[in-house]
Design an enzyme around this catalytic site. Sequence first.
Site, PDB file in Angstrom:
ATOM      1  CB  CYS A 169      -0.953  -0.014   1.181  1.00 51.48           C
ATOM      2  SG  CYS A 169      -0.152  -0.445   2.719  1.00 51.48           S
ATOM      3  CD  GLU A 201      -3.257   0.681  -3.838  1.00 47.35           C
ATOM      4  OE1 GLU A 201      -4.402   0.268  -3.605  1.00 47.35           O
ATOM      5  OE2 GLU A 201      -2.422   0.911  -2.951  1.00 47.35           O
TER       6      GLU A 201
END
Length: 502
Positions: free
Chosen positions: A294, A396
Amino acid sequence: MSSAQPAGTNSTRKYQLLIDGQWVDSQSGKTFTTPNPATGETLAEVAEGDKADIDNAVAAARRAFEGKWSRISARDRGRMLYKLSQLIEEHSTELAALETADNGKPIKESSYVDLPQVAENFEYFAGWATKIEGETIPVPGEMFNYTLREPVGVCGQIIPWNFPLLMAAWKLAPALAAGNTIVLKPAEQTPVTAMELGKLIQEAGFPEGVVNIVPGYGETAGAALAAHPGIDKVAFTGSTEVGKLIARAAADNLTKVSLELGGKAPNIVFADADIEQAVNGAMMGIFFNQGQVCCAGSRLFVQADVKDQFIDRLKEKSAKIVVGDPMDKATNMGPQVSQEQLNRVKSYADIARTEGATVVAGGECPTLTGAFQNGYFYQPTIFSDVKNQMRIAQEEIFGPVVSVISFENEDDLIKQANETIYGLSAGIWTSNITRAHRFAKAIKAGVIWINTYNMFNAASPFGGYKQSGYGREMGKHALEMYTNVKSVWVDLSGKPIGWFGK
Ligand code: NAI
Ligand code: MG
């Protein structure tokens, strides 16, 4: 772990749900399988938990919270956590092999990063159990006011597949130190090590029902847990998209929520940086754990004056990355966790090309032979000529794909670096100390790395700004998420209250 078999063999492992101290099948009798992503072969068959099982687990956690667990001293909670950390160390070789077999991460990473940090987190929070204290407040008048710090109660914890055991540790350790009980739902892609952890939790002496582990799918087991009126808190790590669903589900019961979500971290190289160090840091930022991190440094900002030199060196070094059998100690990158994630990475490489980015390295699946030709491998990939507004710089990807973006000066840089919905982390490479600290203040993100990247410690808080979530894991801040503060007022005067009482 008596049933431990060597990982990577063809024998399918079997796991049940851990509810109320018992290993049980799911109510529906359904199971699901988890593959070894390096080969596509089935690694384990796991009981598939659903709403009915979540109901049972929440009820067991409630009984434990109101019952036995509430009578156990803080010292004994700490001792159990410490015992658990020791058991993890004792079993770290098998656990690392299983983590690699289920997730695909190189054995070098699971052995030297994941497992030591898992043990460290339980050990660190073992020490906190006896140090969670209230305070006395100097209120005016003949009054005594103090606070109690109490556990919040039953916690639902939903974790992802990128660091399966470590994410379990980040969530379980502070919650247990503070005296909560738990229903943990591992990710469907990687349930194996959480189930093995369940065995060690029993061995460490935690009473039945304190930790319940219910593997299953997100849309069923996960959703049932987040929406459950019987839980007092839900903690989630995963996609920003699902994080919003969790917050919505929790809103109906006003369940407390903490979220650790996606990121699109800027990793920034100034011309005055030690370029060799910065190249290493850029690779560490994006290729570690196959980019499934992340806080991955997926937007690599390089100052225009050194851009070409930097990219050449990055390309040269990236070409030496060994992609292949994750059980081999020499391997730097294993497969992506699943076919779904591999497809996602591939689709972003296509998007990058149509957006006009230039492929500097990778951009394809590698050709592997033998057992690994069915694995979900992707090459370390570098795109240059990326603009910060492009989708590959804003969304992402969660794979080994880095976008190189050039910048002119500090003002231009800070503006671009903050132009993202995310705010989890950021890195800066510079020899200018005042610039480094200016940057640390100016960036809207929860973690800043200066001339380093991906540093973690159980004592240091981790979490996001903006749509990267809220709440902090690890360190003393994690305890705030797992305790309620109660303020207690005591009259010391013995006199009647004058207001209405005259
Ligand atoms: P996800 O967010 O769907 O899954 C994470 C966890 O949430 C899993 O345990 C899953 O079963 C559960 N879940 C899924 N849907 C749910 C629901 N409706 N209610 C409750 N729980 C639910 O992530 P996914 O689909 O595996 O990956 C998609 C993308 O998410 C990745 O490409 C990456 O961008 C991001 N991601 C971010 C992570 C992080 O560390 N921040 C970790 C994993 C994924
Ligand atoms: Mg999902």
